[in-house]
Motif scaffolding. Structure first.
Motif, PDB file in Angstrom:
ATOM      1  N   THR A  64      14.697  14.056  18.345  1.00 57.90           N
ATOM      2  CA  THR A  64      15.201  14.113  16.978  1.00 57.90           C
ATOM      3  C   THR A  64      16.564  14.795  16.896  1.00 57.90           C
ATOM      4  OG1 THR A  64      14.034  16.175  16.567  1.00 57.90           O
ATOM      5  CG2 THR A  64      12.865  14.121  16.018  1.00 57.90           C
ATOM      6  N   THR A  65      17.051  15.296  18.019  1.00 58.49           N
ATOM      7  CA  THR A  65      18.373  15.927  18.028  1.00 58.49           C
ATOM      8  C   THR A  65      19.440  14.846  17.943  1.00 58.49           C
ATOM      9  OG1 THR A  65      17.546  17.719  19.410  1.00 58.49           O
ATOM     10  CG2 THR A  65      19.924  17.425  19.319  1.00 58.49           C
ATOM     11  N   ARG A  66      20.369  15.024  17.057  1.00 57.65           N
ATOM     12  CA  ARG A  66      21.476  14.073  16.912  1.00 57.65           C
ATOM     13  C   ARG A  66      22.607  14.454  17.868  1.00 57.65           C
ATOM     14  NH1 ARG A  66      20.521  10.543  12.959  1.00 57.65           N
ATOM     15  NH2 ARG A  66      19.050  11.184  11.358  1.00 57.65           N
ATOM     16  N   GLU A  84      25.124  17.138  17.103  1.00 56.01           N
ATOM     17  CA  GLU A  84      24.683  18.526  17.128  1.00 56.01           C
ATOM     18  C   GLU A  84      24.943  19.191  18.481  1.00 56.01           C
ATOM     19  OE1 GLU A  84      20.591  18.903  15.820  1.00 56.01           O
ATOM     20  OE2 GLU A  84      20.892  17.301  14.355  1.00 56.01           O
TER      21      GLU A  84
END
Length: 72
Positions: free
Chosen positions: A1-3, A6
């Protein structure tokens, strides 16, 4: 879920594809990073890694070492 945004470096230092390889190595050494984007006319065309400087035998050794460490 980390973009990606980021964790990526905003506005990274880049090299032109016509630069000599030593320039990319010096840039990585001086600034403490291991990859440099290669950009031509504002478009990414590749990436240079500090591993690219290794001769094929050393690169193979490094890859094998990493593989073995990941099995632990």
């Amino acid at each position: 879920t980390t973009r990606i945004g980021e964790v990526m470096t905003a506005n990274p230092m880049c090299v032109d594809p016509n630069e000599i390889f030593g320039r990319a190595l010096l840039l990585m050494h001086d600034h403490g990073f291991r990859h440099v984007p290669v950009v031509e006319n504002g478009e990414p065309v590749g990436i240079v890694s500090s591993r690219s400087a290794l001769d094929p035998e050393m690169e193979e050794f490094t890859a094998e070492t990493q593989r073995r460490l990941s099995l632990r």
